[in-house]
Design an enzyme around this catalytic site. Structure first.
Site, mmCIF file in Angstrom:
data_model
loop_
_atom_site.group_PDB
_atom_site.id
_atom_site.type_symbol
_atom_site.label_atom_id
_atom_site.label_comp_id
_atom_site.label_asym_id
_atom_site.label_seq_id
_atom_site.Cartn_x
_atom_site.Cartn_y
_atom_site.Cartn_z
ATOM 1 N N ASP A 32 0.863 -1.185 0.000
ATOM 2 C CA ASP A 32 0.000 0.000 0.000
ATOM 3 C C ASP A 32 0.900 1.236 0.000
ATOM 4 O OD1 ASP A 32 -3.253 0.124 1.013
ATOM 5 O OD2 ASP A 32 -2.139 2.019 0.902
ATOM 6 N N ASN A 33 0.366 2.354 -0.482
ATOM 7 C CA ASN A 33 1.142 3.600 -0.455
ATOM 8 C C ASN A 33 0.482 4.649 0.448
ATOM 9 O OD1 ASN A 33 -1.066 4.297 -1.948
ATOM 10 N ND2 ASN A 33 0.058 5.381 -3.558
ATOM 11 N N ARG A 36 -5.091 6.256 0.692
ATOM 12 C CA ARG A 36 -6.398 6.491 1.312
ATOM 13 C C ARG A 36 -6.270 7.384 2.551
ATOM 14 N NH1 ARG A 36 -11.564 3.857 1.588
ATOM 15 N NH2 ARG A 36 -12.675 4.785 3.316
ATOM 16 N N THR A 158 -16.944 -3.318 -9.490
ATOM 17 C CA THR A 158 -18.099 -2.795 -8.761
ATOM 18 C C THR A 158 -19.380 -2.968 -9.576
ATOM 19 O OG1 THR A 158 -19.196 -0.644 -8.472
ATOM 20 C CG2 THR A 158 -16.964 -0.573 -9.263
ATOM 21 N N SER A 193 -20.228 7.464 -12.688
ATOM 22 C CA SER A 193 -19.193 8.342 -12.102
ATOM 23 C C SER A 193 -17.879 8.008 -12.802
ATOM 24 C CB SER A 193 -19.042 8.127 -10.593
ATOM 25 O OG SER A 193 -18.115 7.086 -10.328
ATOM 26 N N TYR A 195 -15.055 7.402 -11.275
ATOM 27 C CA TYR A 195 -14.478 6.250 -10.564
ATOM 28 C C TYR A 195 -15.013 4.951 -11.162
ATOM 29 C CZ TYR A 195 -15.040 2.442 -7.261
ATOM 30 O OH TYR A 195 -15.125 1.191 -6.710
ATOM 31 N N HIS A 196 -16.344 4.864 -11.286
ATOM 32 C CA HIS A 196 -16.927 3.623 -11.805
ATOM 33 C C HIS A 196 -16.488 3.382 -13.247
ATOM 34 C CE1 HIS A 196 -19.705 4.380 -8.352
ATOM 35 N NE2 HIS A 196 -19.550 3.085 -8.221
ATOM 36 N N LYS A 199 -13.314 1.654 -13.368
ATOM 37 C CA LYS A 199 -13.444 0.207 -13.104
ATOM 38 C C LYS A 199 -13.873 -0.546 -14.372
ATOM 39 C CE LYS A 199 -13.185 -0.881 -9.064
ATOM 40 N NZ LYS A 199 -12.008 -1.083 -8.162
ATOM 41 N N GLN A 222 -18.630 -5.848 -6.995
ATOM 42 C CA GLN A 222 -19.116 -5.701 -5.624
ATOM 43 C C GLN A 222 -20.034 -4.486 -5.474
ATOM 44 O OE1 GLN A 222 -16.846 -6.439 -1.573
ATOM 45 N NE2 GLN A 222 -16.182 -4.554 -2.517
HETATM 46 N N1 LIG Z 1 -15.788 -0.449 -0.023
HETATM 47 C C1 LIG Z 1 -16.776 -0.622 -0.888
HETATM 48 O O1 LIG Z 1 -17.951 -0.390 -0.577
HETATM 49 C C2 LIG Z 1 -16.473 -1.110 -2.282
HETATM 50 C C3 LIG Z 1 -17.536 -1.441 -3.118
HETATM 51 C C4 LIG Z 1 -17.277 -1.900 -4.400
HETATM 52 C C5 LIG Z 1 -15.969 -2.040 -4.839
HETATM 53 N N2 LIG Z 1 -14.944 -1.695 -4.006
HETATM 54 C C6 LIG Z 1 -13.575 -1.855 -4.506
HETATM 55 O O2 LIG Z 1 -12.834 -2.606 -3.578
HETATM 56 C C7 LIG Z 1 -11.477 -2.153 -3.544
HETATM 57 C C8 LIG Z 1 -11.093 -1.831 -2.122
HETATM 58 O O3 LIG Z 1 -11.986 -0.844 -1.619
HETATM 59 P P1 LIG Z 1 -11.809 -0.235 -0.167
HETATM 60 O O4 LIG Z 1 -13.129 0.221 0.265
HETATM 61 O O5 LIG Z 1 -11.027 -1.170 0.685
HETATM 62 O O6 LIG Z 1 -10.938 1.053 -0.520
HETATM 63 P P2 LIG Z 1 -9.701 1.653 0.302
HETATM 64 O O7 LIG Z 1 -9.426 2.990 -0.253
HETATM 65 O O8 LIG Z 1 -9.947 1.575 1.753
HETATM 66 O O9 LIG Z 1 -8.539 0.625 -0.069
HETATM 67 C C9 LIG Z 1 -7.753 0.751 -1.216
HETATM 68 C C10 LIG Z 1 -6.308 0.781 -0.747
HETATM 69 O O10 LIG Z 1 -5.482 0.860 -1.909
HETATM 70 C C11 LIG Z 1 -4.450 1.770 -1.654
HETATM 71 N N3 LIG Z 1 -3.980 2.298 -2.932
HETATM 72 C C12 LIG Z 1 -4.655 3.058 -3.841
HETATM 73 N N4 LIG Z 1 -3.856 3.361 -4.873
HETATM 74 C C13 LIG Z 1 -2.651 2.800 -4.622
HETATM 75 C C14 LIG Z 1 -1.408 2.785 -5.294
HETATM 76 N N5 LIG Z 1 -1.231 3.451 -6.431
HETATM 77 N N6 LIG Z 1 -0.377 2.103 -4.743
HETATM 78 C C15 LIG Z 1 -0.530 1.448 -3.562
HETATM 79 N N7 LIG Z 1 -1.680 1.435 -2.875
HETATM 80 C C16 LIG Z 1 -2.730 2.107 -3.393
HETATM 81 C C17 LIG Z 1 -5.059 2.835 -0.759
HETATM 82 O O11 LIG Z 1 -4.114 3.534 -0.006
HETATM 83 C C18 LIG Z 1 -6.015 2.015 0.105
HETATM 84 O O12 LIG Z 1 -5.412 1.628 1.328
HETATM 85 C C19 LIG Z 1 -11.403 -0.951 -4.485
HETATM 86 O O13 LIG Z 1 -10.900 -1.377 -5.715
HETATM 87 C C20 LIG Z 1 -12.839 -0.534 -4.631
HETATM 88 O O14 LIG Z 1 -13.060 0.056 -5.877
HETATM 89 C C21 LIG Z 1 -15.172 -1.237 -2.736
#
Ligand SMILES: NC(=O)c1ccc[n+]([C@@H]2O[C@H](COP(=O)([O-])OP(=O)(O)OC[C@H]3O[C@@H](n4cnc5c(N)ncnc54)[C@H](O)[C@@H]3O)[C@@H](O)[C@H]2O)c1
Length: 395
Positions: A32-33, A36, A158, A193, A195-196, A199, A222
């Site tokens: 992770d970087n 978030r 998603t 959106s 974002y979507h 995806k 999801q």
């Molecule tokens: N949470 C939801 O409701 C939900 C629903 C549908 C889909 N998703 C998908 O599930 C995945 C995880 O979602 P989440 O809610 O845990 O999001 P989140 O933001 O909490 O987790 C994503 C993580 O990826 C890291 N990240 C992003 N870009 C990066 C990069 N370039 N290098 C290294 N790390 C990086 C972020 O720091 C973060 O910790 C995502 O792809 C999201 O689109 C989530």
């Protein structure tokens, strides 16, 4: 022991997934970087409680269980950072054994900018979202292509990729008959959106990798996730995953509970007929595990709709009010003008049988499960900042 590499391992879903696989005997590496966390600071959102760094969490996990989750802090949109996991040059920031773990049998790809409002804040955030998300996915495909074609990629997509079409939403694919001939295509996608939309483009990239290089991919479509507790996170409060309740990073059920707890009228956008599929965080992890145990063949892309039930926004608001009122809160619901461009009343009939056929047993949203979310949020109610709950990001 199978090796699972989790990209985005510091995130809402990534950290609980890492503990889950570690507890079940897998070798686990997380990357992770801190995007978030940094983005939360940048846009001044509220996390319900502070969380330790990823390295601190891995240490706490080790102290409690004796198990190792190796940690790499790095930006996966840089191809060299991605490739280190596959070419043996990996530099762990924390591990018990710093030797290269070896190629991952499975990569779980969560590492993206996951917020629709963030992607539409302005042109800079839109640019970041598109570049970050597509680069990470493309870098992963190339690393797997070049070093480890048997690795199974599990990618979080998603349900928002499909939008709200006026026909049933199938699990990923659609058989089409045209002028007397038949073929199977990705189900039509039309996101509302940026974002979507990123995806959707991810899905196209992966489908390309599967067709051209015979990669193995599972795309999990999801719906919005709710909840916070998992079996592992209940071991120690410091292992809890992040919990956002703001408009940018919070998801609707988590947000409604926070609003209810502090007497902020539940923010129903427009008519409230917007219907989506929802999933408990425990089921996200169950689904990912089920997918991991059942990898596709080479050159196959499996797609599952990862939701457990559907609700309209009004139904969620009413359920939150009912549970909140029973617990002694004074819950009000307020319709506010919808700044998003979306249908507020529409047909919605997604299919979602595939993951249950693989053995996933849903944890449905009940008055009891919502009540326990209220109890958790209430403990941290002093931390809640009213001003970040609604800020009116428009489409
Ligand atoms: N949470 C939801 O409701 C939900 C629903 C549908 C889909 N998703 C998908 O599930 C995945 C995880 O979602 P989440 O809610 O845990 O999001 P989140 O933001 O909490 O987790 C994503 C993580 O990826 C890291 N990240 C992003 N870009 C990066 C990069 N370039 N290098 C290294 N790390 C990086 C972020 O720091 C973060 O910790 C995502 O792809 C999201 O689109 C989530």
């Amino acid at each position: 022991m199978s090796h699972v590499l989790i990209l985005g391992g510091d995130g809402y879903l990534g950290w609980p997934t890492a503990m889950y696989f570690s507890a079940r005997g897998y070798k686990v590496t997380v990357a992770d970087n801190y995007f978030r966390r940094n983005a939360c600071t940048e846009v001044d959102t509220g996390m319900l409680y502070p969380i330790p760094t990823l390295i601190e969490r891995a240490k706490i996990w080790h102290e409690l269980t004796g198990l190792e989750i190796k940690v790499v802090i790095g930006d996966l949109s840089n191809p060299e950072v991605m490739r280190q996991f596959f070419d043996g040059r990996v530099q762990y920031q924390w591990a018990i054994n710093f030797n290269f773990t070896g190629l991952p049998e499975t990569v779980i790809h969560y590492a993206e900018q996951p917020s629709a409002p963030y992607s539409l804040l302005d042109y800079k955030h839109a640019d970041f979202t598109v570049m970050n998300n597509l680069r990470v996915t493309n870098n992963l495909l190339w690393a797997v292509r070049d070093f480890s074609r048997d690795t199974h990629i599990i990618k979080l997509g998603t349900m928002g990729e499909y939008g709200t079409p006026n026909i049933d939403i199938e699990e990923g694919w659609l058989e089409v008959e045209h002028k007397g001939r038949r073929d199977k295509f990705l189900f039509p996608r039309q996101a509302s959106s940026l974002y979507h939309t990123s995806k959707i483009m991810d899905t196209d990239l992966m489908w390309f990798g599967v067709r051209i290089w015979d990669l193995r991919v599972t795309d999990l479509m999801q719906g919005p996730v709710y909840g916070v507790s998992t079996e592992e996170s209940l071991m120690d409060a410091r292992l809890k995953t992040i919990f956002n309740y703001d408009e940018i990073f919070g998801t609707i059920i988590n947000r409604f509970v926070v609003q209810a707890v502090i007497g902020y009228p539940l923010t129903v956008y427009g008519g409230g007929g917007q219907t989506r599929g929802y999933i408990n965080i425990r089921d996200t992890i169950q689904c990912v595990h089920a997918a991991e145990k059942c990898p596709p063949q080479k050159g196959e892309m499996k797609i599952f709709n990862q939701i457990m039930e559907t609700f309209s926004v009004n139904q969620l608001a009413e359920l939150t009010k009912k549970v909140g009122d029973q617990l002694g809160y004074d819950v009000r619901i307020k319709s506010i003008s919808n700044l998003r461009k979306e249908s507020e009343s529409h047909y919605y009939n997604p299919q979602y049988h595939g993951l249950k056929k693989l053995g996933v047993v849903p944890n449905l949203l009940t008055e009891e499960s919502l009540g326990s979310l209220f109890q958790m949020v209430d403990k941290y109610s002093a931390n809640i900042r009213r001003e970040v709950i609604y800020r009116g990001v428009s489409w």
